[in-house]
Structures are given as C-alpha cells and as structure tokens.
Design an enzyme around this catalytic site. Structure first.
Site, PDB file in Angstrom:
ATOM      1  N   ARG A  31      47.253  17.331  25.981  1.00 58.32           N
ATOM      2  CA  ARG A  31      45.881  17.511  26.574  1.00 58.32           C
ATOM      3  C   ARG A  31      46.021  17.342  27.856  1.00 58.32           C
ATOM      4  O   ARG A  31      45.339  16.238  28.352  1.00 58.32           O
ATOM      5  CB  ARG A  31      44.817  16.672  25.726  1.00 58.32           C
ATOM      6  CG  ARG A  31      43.540  16.918  26.096  1.00 58.32           C
ATOM      7  CD  ARG A  31      42.738  15.933  26.359  1.00 58.32           C
ATOM      8  NE  ARG A  31      42.889  15.699  27.959  1.00 58.32           N
ATOM      9  CZ  ARG A  31      42.786  14.337  28.269  1.00 58.32           C
ATOM     10  NH1 ARG A  31      42.207  13.333  27.669  1.00 58.32           N
ATOM     11  NH2 ARG A  31      43.114  14.309  29.614  1.00 58.32           N
ATOM     12  N   ASN A  63      36.370   9.117  38.939  1.00 57.20           N
ATOM     13  CA  ASN A  63      37.640   9.547  38.587  1.00 57.20           C
ATOM     14  C   ASN A  63      38.260   8.162  38.425  1.00 57.20           C
ATOM     15  O   ASN A  63      38.092   7.182  39.204  1.00 57.20           O
ATOM     16  CB  ASN A  63      38.365  10.193  39.460  1.00 57.20           C
ATOM     17  CG  ASN A  63      39.925  11.013  38.973  1.00 57.20           C
ATOM     18  OD1 ASN A  63      40.281  10.167  38.903  1.00 57.20           O
ATOM     19  ND2 ASN A  63      39.726  12.248  38.701  1.00 57.20           N
ATOM     20  N   GLU A  95      48.720   8.716  29.139  1.00 64.00           N
ATOM     21  CA  GLU A  95      47.897   9.933  29.679  1.00 64.00           C
ATOM     22  C   GLU A  95      47.982  11.035  29.236  1.00 64.00           C
ATOM     23  O   GLU A  95      49.096  11.779  28.794  1.00 64.00           O
ATOM     24  CB  GLU A  95      48.463   9.628  31.200  1.00 64.00           C
ATOM     25  CG  GLU A  95      47.578  10.113  32.319  1.00 64.00           C
ATOM     26  CD  GLU A  95      46.590   9.469  32.544  1.00 64.00           C
ATOM     27  OE1 GLU A  95      46.566   8.270  32.992  1.00 64.00           O
ATOM     28  OE2 GLU A  95      45.350  10.018  32.440  1.00 64.00           O
ATOM     29  N   ASP A  96      46.783  11.495  28.689  1.00 58.52           N
ATOM     30  CA  ASP A  96      46.727  12.915  28.502  1.00 58.52           C
ATOM     31  C   ASP A  96      47.180  13.044  27.175  1.00 58.52           C
ATOM     32  O   ASP A  96      47.892  14.240  27.033  1.00 58.52           O
ATOM     33  CB  ASP A  96      46.948  13.726  29.609  1.00 58.52           C
ATOM     34  CG  ASP A  96      46.008  13.544  30.987  1.00 58.52           C
ATOM     35  OD1 ASP A  96      45.272  13.024  30.735  1.00 58.52           O
ATOM     36  OD2 ASP A  96      46.332  14.692  31.456  1.00 58.52           O
ATOM     37  N   ASN A 100      37.968  17.606  34.042  1.00 56.42           N
ATOM     38  CA  ASN A 100      38.987  17.931  35.236  1.00 56.42           C
ATOM     39  C   ASN A 100      39.793  18.960  34.606  1.00 56.42           C
ATOM     40  O   ASN A 100      40.028  19.408  33.417  1.00 56.42           O
ATOM     41  CB  ASN A 100      39.796  16.850  35.444  1.00 56.42           C
ATOM     42  CG  ASN A 100      38.881  15.467  36.081  1.00 56.42           C
ATOM     43  OD1 ASN A 100      38.127  15.719  36.878  1.00 56.42           O
ATOM     44  ND2 ASN A 100      39.237  14.437  35.582  1.00 56.42           N
ATOM     45  N   TYR A 145      47.059  15.196  43.254  1.00 54.47           N
ATOM     46  CA  TYR A 145      46.267  14.917  42.235  1.00 54.47           C
ATOM     47  C   TYR A 145      44.920  15.767  41.648  1.00 54.47           C
ATOM     48  O   TYR A 145      45.143  16.955  41.955  1.00 54.47           O
ATOM     49  CB  TYR A 145      45.633  13.474  42.374  1.00 54.47           C
ATOM     50  CG  TYR A 145      44.775  12.634  41.219  1.00 54.47           C
ATOM     51  CD1 TYR A 145      45.659  12.276  40.169  1.00 54.47           C
ATOM     52  CD2 TYR A 145      43.827  12.187  41.341  1.00 54.47           C
ATOM     53  CE1 TYR A 145      45.343  11.389  39.122  1.00 54.47           C
ATOM     54  CE2 TYR A 145      43.019  11.379  40.352  1.00 54.47           C
ATOM     55  CZ  TYR A 145      43.686  11.265  39.038  1.00 54.47           C
ATOM     56  OH  TYR A 145      43.260  10.431  37.975  1.00 54.47           O
ATOM     57  N   ASP A 163      44.586   5.385  29.710  1.00 49.67           N
ATOM     58  CA  ASP A 163      43.705   5.801  31.182  1.00 49.67           C
ATOM     59  C   ASP A 163      42.612   6.563  30.593  1.00 49.67           C
ATOM     60  O   ASP A 163      41.241   6.387  31.207  1.00 49.67           O
ATOM     61  CB  ASP A 163      44.679   6.385  32.102  1.00 49.67           C
ATOM     62  CG  ASP A 163      43.836   6.537  33.459  1.00 49.67           C
ATOM     63  OD1 ASP A 163      43.274   5.579  33.754  1.00 49.67           O
ATOM     64  OD2 ASP A 163      44.260   7.580  34.112  1.00 49.67           O
ATOM     65  N   ASP A 164      42.787   7.693  29.721  1.00 51.09           N
ATOM     66  CA  ASP A 164      41.721   8.617  29.679  1.00 51.09           C
ATOM     67  C   ASP A 164      40.628   7.987  28.603  1.00 51.09           C
ATOM     68  O   ASP A 164      39.504   8.333  28.865  1.00 51.09           O
ATOM     69  CB  ASP A 164      42.253   9.700  29.004  1.00 51.09           C
ATOM     70  CG  ASP A 164      43.415  10.375  29.606  1.00 51.09           C
ATOM     71  OD1 ASP A 164      42.958  10.916  30.904  1.00 51.09           O
ATOM     72  OD2 ASP A 164      44.245  10.349  29.032  1.00 51.09           O
ATOM     73  N   LYS A 178      49.976  10.294  38.802  1.00 47.80           N
ATOM     74  CA  LYS A 178      49.489   9.091  38.689  1.00 47.80           C
ATOM     75  C   LYS A 178      50.175   8.028  39.267  1.00 47.80           C
ATOM     76  O   LYS A 178      49.530   6.861  39.808  1.00 47.80           O
ATOM     77  CB  LYS A 178      49.414   8.834  37.109  1.00 47.80           C
ATOM     78  CG  LYS A 178      48.143   9.742  36.189  1.00 47.80           C
ATOM     79  CD  LYS A 178      47.039   9.255  36.410  1.00 47.80           C
ATOM     80  CE  LYS A 178      46.018  10.340  35.983  1.00 47.80           C
ATOM     81  NZ  LYS A 178      44.543   9.889  35.792  1.00 47.80           N
TER      82      LYS A 178
HETATM   83  O1  LIG Z   1      43.533  12.993  36.295  1.00 41.39           O
HETATM   84  C1  LIG Z   1      42.177  12.990  36.418  1.00 41.39           C
HETATM   85  O2  LIG Z   1      41.904  13.328  37.244  1.00 41.39           O
HETATM   86  C2  LIG Z   1      41.535  11.891  35.499  1.00 41.39           C
HETATM   87  C3  LIG Z   1      42.175  12.212  33.949  1.00 41.39           C
HETATM   88  O3  LIG Z   1      42.971  11.152  33.750  1.00 41.39           O
HETATM   89  C4  LIG Z   1      41.931  13.224  33.237  1.00 41.39           C
HETATM   90  O4  LIG Z   1      41.133  14.056  33.346  1.00 41.39           O
HETATM   91  O5  LIG Z   1      42.859  13.147  32.136  1.00 41.39           O
HETATM   92 MG   LIG Z   2      44.404  11.773  32.369  1.00 40.98          MG
END
Ligand SMILES: O=C([O-])CC(=O)C(=O)O
Ligand SMILES: [Mg+2]
Length: 591
Positions: free
Chosen positions: A192, A491, A282-283, A447, A139, A305-306, A210
């Site tokens: 992203r 986190n 995610e992202d 991060n 991770y 999640d973000d 994840k």
């Molecule tokens: O993945 C991680 O550490 C936390 C997260 O969702 C991000 O930074 O986009």
């Molecule tokens: Mg993320």
C-alpha cells in the site's frame, strides 16, 4: 596504489566514537568513519580503502571538484579531475541551478537520486539547505510517481531487496550490505504505497526516501540507515505485465509463507544488529500493518509510521489548532473518512490524549470520535463483520451511507480524510462543515497530491475563507479575499526523523504510546504566533532540524522517565545533546 584515507573532522561533532550505543557510534577505521568492531566484521568480503579513481566513485567520500590540491596529490587524483577546485557552496549553487531547469518533477527526482549515488554529502547539503523546495522532490508527492515508474527509471540499486528467493538466507543477505553498524531500518512490502496501492517491489522508493529524511531532517547519519523492501510478489496486474517490472513476477504470498519470511527477517535483524536497531514499518496493507506492530511490538524496537507517526503529527496539529478555534480537545467532535492505519491510529491517539487530560475512561472518550469507511458510518450494528481495528469505533447509531449525510447527522467540528481516495471532500461536504462551524477544521491527509481529499484552495473557497486546513501532501499558499492562507503539511515527516533520533540517542528499547504523545507535544510547541496569523497549524519545514532536536529531546526525556532508555547516564540537556548527535553534510578534509 592504495593510500590511507584519513579525515580531519572539520568542526563536525561526532559522538563518542568508542561508544557503540550512540547515534552512528562505532569504532573509527581508516576512513575516520564508524565501521563495526573487528569481531563484528564477519563479512563475506573485505573492505578496501578507496583512493584515486575508486574514491571518485565512492559516493560516501567523493567530493567531486571540491577535492583540494593537497587531497588530489595525496589520494592519486591528479589528472582525474579538471584543474578547477570548487567550494561546496558553489557546487550546491550549480546543482540547484541545473535542477531548476527541469520542469518535470520526475526528472528532478532522478537528478537527486543520481547525486545521492555520486556525492552523498552534497546531496544532503542540497536537501538540508533547500528543504522546502526539495522535500516534494525526494518525498511526497514525486516519490509516488517514481515508485510507479521505478522499473523504467531504475539505475543503480538503492537499499536491500529481500524476496521469497532469499528465504532461509536472510542473515547472509544482511551481511552483503556494506555497513555493519545499522541503527534504523525502514522496511516496506510495497502493498500500500501512499494512496497508490500495491506497487510491489517498486515500493523501494519509499524506504529510500524516508531514510533520506532521517538524515536530512533528523540528522541520523546515512551510514547507519538501511532501506529494505520485502518482495513477496504483487497483485498489481499492470506491473505483472510490465516488461520493465523489477520484482518477483507472481501474486503475493500470504498466510504462513508471508509470516515466515517476515519472521525470518525480524530475527535476522535482531541477530545481526542487536536489539536497539529501530525498525520502521512503512506502507504495509492494513491487515499486515496492525498484525506486525502487535506481533513485534513486545520483542523489537518497532514503529509503524503510517499508524503511529501519522497519529502523532495529526494530534500535534489539532492541539495547535485549538489556539485558533478555542476550547479543549475534549470539546470537539471528530469525523474520519477512512478507517485504516492512519484513521484508526489518529483516532486512538486523540482518545488517549483526551483521556489523560480529563481522566475520563477511553471507552467514553471514543464516543466523540466517528469513522466512516467504504460502507458508510461505522456503527454497532455492523460490529460482527468489522475488522478488529475498527471495532472500538462502532458506536450506537443508525447506519448512514453518504459522507455528507454523516456530517449533517454527527455535526463534527473536525473532518479528517485518511481514505487514500482523492476528491472525496466534495463541495457539499465542505459547505456542510462550514454551515455547522465558525472555523471548520479540515485535514485532507491522503497522499500523494492526486489522492488528497480536497485541495487547499477548495477548502478555503468553499468555506468562504473560514477553514483551518492542512494536508498530507504539500499545497502552495492560497490568496482568498485579500488574505494569504498558508496550508500546513500534516505529514509524518515532521515526526519520524526526530522521533527516531530520540529513540536512538537514548538507547530506547521499546516504543510506548506516551513517547508518541511526547513527540506531538514537542511539535505543537514549535508553532509560533507568526504561523497562526497565516492560519498555519504546523511550523514551516525550514526549521525542521531544530524541531527534530526538540522532538528527539522530549521523546528521550519520556523514555528515561519510563525506564525504557538504556544509554546512561542521561545527558543533562537533551536538546543540546540531540543537536550534538546530528549529522552535518559539510565535507571533511582528507589527509
Ligand atoms: O509518505 C508520506 O508522505 C506519508 C506516509 O507515510 C504515507 O502517506 O504513507
Ligand atoms: Mg507511509
């Protein structure tokens, strides 16, 4: 040459196998695992039962040298393995020893992915038993570097790739995946990735990572997890020119073309897996992240999640930190550097919590929360040109460009970095926080580690050891003036596995903000006196399975209260129930 592989459950508790609503529930097949019912099995190909050589190459059932003598006889493994029979513990010891020989983090990542593709239960045993050591490998931060180099380290594909080429055929593509009973999907479009920007199709490392945590930290069984990457191209010039790039070699599709692909995906997911499948975004880049959440939030079980996971974990840390700094949340003034998904998501959840606690209207509460973006302090005179998610934070104030001047003018008690840009909490900024506050609360959330706004050591030294600090990526403990401070890792990995487990085990059909507050509350309650003594505002990850069970229980309790949970009757003891649903990675015996 096919044998019938039956597993005797060795103490692992498995949900009522005939109840498809439970975590990983389904109908038992010859594997003793849950596959879908006959009528759901409309696959373009058929299952075969692995034995002998193919059993050794099936990561879900392979045990390597741990196959017993009896299993070797029954499943045509004689001669395919050397004579020795090892215990799972000894396999674990050997692999940890090997892993520690690698000094380069990326090599450790590759070794872990190879293990996941070779022997899934052993992979999860390593991850669960050595969580603090291995989390940074599979991770944040290493997964970030892995995504950047995904093309050159590519081995066996993991997850499902849905590109523009699959337009019109997404339902068929879903049916190519070997598992029918899916309960959690993590999906990215790679635009992203962490604070690293557009990594296109190579963002796949994120959903894969994840979901490994869903299993290791939240106990959701691997067979019900599906990592997905949507490939609409990339605007990353370097990747487009990289001969090893694995994605579509074109610039990103946007507008209607993008929306149509996403819409086809979301419809296909619901059609194929039903309405209780959790889709975690995610992202995604800011604009799409907010839009997708709003668009599908009313028709699907979706969670970003973000925006939401990060908000919930940060709120938990702030609530816990009150024990160290005193006062109530409402007494504090918050300043964010970064007004994207994380910044505005956290800001909104803090405001909601304060508003619920004090009965003050949200608009009033928001006035104690300030955000800075790349143009400086967000103020009302900028309102017209602001993206909609920033508008609630445009308060009356003269414009200020530099963060250090904003700190001096706003006098925040809490400084939170969510901009994705590293080294932005410079010495003068941290010193300004220290001169304004006895115990400045500083969260550097971006991060991976390279994008952290400052390091733990900088936060403690520049405040003469007075800061309460946490960060998105892990930092080692810091010794300052004879004292050892342990920085917390703020986190979202604390929240999403337990949060998802809570939704799935209760059959919850929609995510509601109150469920995020319930998750925060449960996490904050896990911080102990012993943690506080080290200035730690999050409990250590070594207890994460217990923490996740508590989060799951609190989230499920709230979902039942709100009438969003469909699994009835409600289990009496939700913590116990959560624990009973959790996957354990011990080997099963095969008859
Ligand atoms: O993945 C991680 O550490 C936390 C997260 O969702 C991000 O930074 O986009
Ligand atoms: Mg993320």
């Amino acid at each position: 040459m096919e044998s019938t592989l039956k597993e005797m459950r060795n103490g692992e508790s498995v949900l009522d196998m005939n109840d498809k609503s439970g975590v990983g529930g389904g109908v038992e097949d010859v594997y003793g695992e849950d596959r879908a019912t006959e009528d759901q099995l409309v696959t373009p190909w058929s299952f075969s039962v692995a034995s002998g050589y193919s059993l050794l190459r099936d990561p879900r059932y392979n045990k390597g040298l741990a196959f017993t003598e009896a299993e070797r006889d029954a499943h045509y493994l004689r001669g395919l393995l050397p004579p020795v029979v090892l215990s799972q513990d000894l396999q674990e010891k050997r692999l940890m020893h090997n892993l520690r020989q690698y000094k380069v983090p990326l090599q450790r990542y590759i070794a872990m992915m190879d293990l996941q593709e070779r022997n899934e239960r052993l992979f999860y045993k390593l991850l669960i038993d050595n969580v603090e050591e291995l989390l940074p490998v599979v991770y944040t931060p290493t997964v970030g570097e892995a995504c950047q180099k995904y093309g050159s380290i590519f081995r066996r594909p993991q997850g499902l790739y849905i590109s523009l080429k699959e337009k019109g055929k997404i339902l068929e593509v879903l049916k190519n995946w070997p598992e029918r009973n899916i309960q959690v999907i993590v999906v990215t479009d790679g635009e992203r990735i962490l604070g690293l920007g557009d990594l296109g199709c190579q963002g796949m490392g994120i959903p894969v990572g994840k979901l490994s945590l869903y299993t290791a930290l939240g106990g959701v069984r691997p067979s019900v997890c599906l990592p997905v990457t949507i490939d609409v191209g990339t605007n990353n010039k370097q990747l487009l020119e990289d001969e090893f790039y694995i994605g579509l070699r074109q610039r990103r599709a946007t507008g209607q073309e993008y929306a149509e692909l996403l819409d086809e995906f979301m419809s296909a997911v619901k059609q194929n897996y039903g309405e209780k499948v959790l889709v975690q975004f995610e992202d995604f880049a800011n604009h799409n992240a907010f839009e997708l959440l709003a668009k599908y939030g009313t028709t699907h079980l979706v969670f970003n999640d973000d925006i939401q996971g990060t908000a919930s974990v940060v709120l938990a840390g702030l609530v816990a930190a009150l024990r160290l700094v005193g006062g109530a949340l409402a007494d504090h003034t918050f300043l964010f550097l970064g007004a994207g998904e994380a910044g505005t998501g956290i800001a909104e959840l803090i405001a909601l919590e304060i508003s619920k606690k004090t009965d003050a209207p949200l608009e009033e509460v928001r006035k104690k929360i300030w955000l800075v973006d790349s143009k400086g302090l967000i103020v009302s005179s900028r309102k017209e040109s602001l993206q909609h998610f920033k508008k609630p934070w445009a308060h009356e104030h003269e414009p200020i460009k530099e963060l250090v001047d904003v700190v001096k003018a706003i006098k925040p008690t809490v400084l939170i970095g969510t901009s994705g840009v590293g080294k932005t909490f410079t010495k003068d900024i941290v010193e300004a926080m220290a001169s304004l506050n006895e115990k400045p609360l500083i969260l550097a959330l971006s991060n991976p580690t390279s994008q952290s706004e400052c390091t733990a050591e900088e936060a403690y030294t520049w405040t003469e050891g007075r800061a309460i600090f946490a960060s998105g990526s892990p930092f080692d403990p810091v010794e300052y003036d004879g004292k050892v401070f342990v920085p917390g890792q703020a986190n979202n990995a604390y929240i999403f596995p337990g949060f998802g487990l809570g939704l799935i085990m209760s059959g919850t059909i929609r995510v509601h903000d109150d469920l995020l507050l319930a998750a925060s509350e449960a996490l904050a309650a896990q911080v102990t006196e012993e943690n506080y003594e080290k200035r730690l505002i999050y409990p250590p990850f070594s207890n994460i399975r217990k923490i996740s069970a508590n989060i799951a229980a609190n989230v499920a309790a709230k979902a039942y209260e709100l009438g969003l949970a469909t699994r009835l009757p409600r289990p009496q003891d939700l913590v116990k129930y959560a624990e009973s649903c959790m996957y354990t990675p011990v080997y099963r015996h095969y008859r």
